[in-house]
Design an enzyme around this catalytic site. Sequence first.
Site, PDB file in Angstrom:
ATOM      1  N   SER A 146      44.899  77.520  -3.115  1.00 18.70           N
ATOM      2  CA  SER A 146      45.343  77.498  -4.402  1.00 18.70           C
ATOM      3  C   SER A 146      45.236  76.392  -5.098  1.00 18.70           C
ATOM      4  CB  SER A 146      46.762  78.389  -4.483  1.00 18.70           C
ATOM      5  OG  SER A 146      47.318  78.343  -5.568  1.00 18.70           O
ATOM      6  N   TYR A 159      55.155  79.826  -0.642  1.00 17.15           N
ATOM      7  CA  TYR A 159      53.570  79.891  -0.784  1.00 17.15           C
ATOM      8  C   TYR A 159      52.937  78.379  -0.959  1.00 17.15           C
ATOM      9  CZ  TYR A 159      49.636  81.600  -3.586  1.00 17.15           C
ATOM     10  OH  TYR A 159      48.283  81.814  -4.185  1.00 17.15           O
TER      11      TYR A 159
END
Length: 264
Positions: A146, A159
């Site tokens: 990401s 995350y």
Amino acid sequence: METILSGRTALVTGSTSGIGLGIARLLAEAGAKVMLNGFGKPEEIARARQEVGAAMGAAEAPYSGADLSKPEQVRQMVQEAQAALGSLDILVNNAGIQFVAPIEEFPDDKFDAIMAINFASNFHAIKAALPGMRARNWGRIINIASAHGLVASPFKVAYVSAKHAVVGMTKTVAVETAETPITCNAICPGFVRTPLAEAQVKTLAQQHNLSEAAALKDLLLVHQPSKRWIEVEEVAQMALYLCGPNSGGVTGAALSIDGGWYAS
């Protein structure tokens, strides 16, 4: 589409929808035999299997419902893929979950679950798949990280931590396999247009009394200079390139598809 992956086999985790399904479909269209993995409603899983199966010229794609928070199920999934496909040449670690909260309020169980699925499952899958790749002297490992594997945002401690760890693991695997025809790379997307992401825009618009277009540009994509969604196809095309010919020199890379987020 030219079948540049004819004879290759692939396992894509988290592939019953969104980015994973887009990658699985494109790999199948390029000639690979693909196993799917993920959760969802039975009819949605059946539809994904039929969609990818059609691209493979089959009634449906093989599927594993492995819970990626459980290491033994990750290992079993890799074994099932090898049995169903005859080998495992390409591993795409895409599955992931999200939870948002300030660190002082972040639930321990949510942190542990995100680290298990978004990071540790990649390790267990790679560890299980590498011996076969070494034996066949070819392999492609792609970790869907990401933009948050390169930069941080508030309220996403688990995350961001998991995705940074994925990028670090990618580099380690690349170094350990550098003298072989096996590569390991990370793709780092910004905000990708998926049904879940579009639903998030609707929620933000309601919360802030904005139009959906304004909520997308000024709230969700505030750090993404392009101010547009990244499309699933863009991520899938990069994955296809990394699996195809003339990509063997690309390894250990964290490749941004983020509309300039990391550059700004």
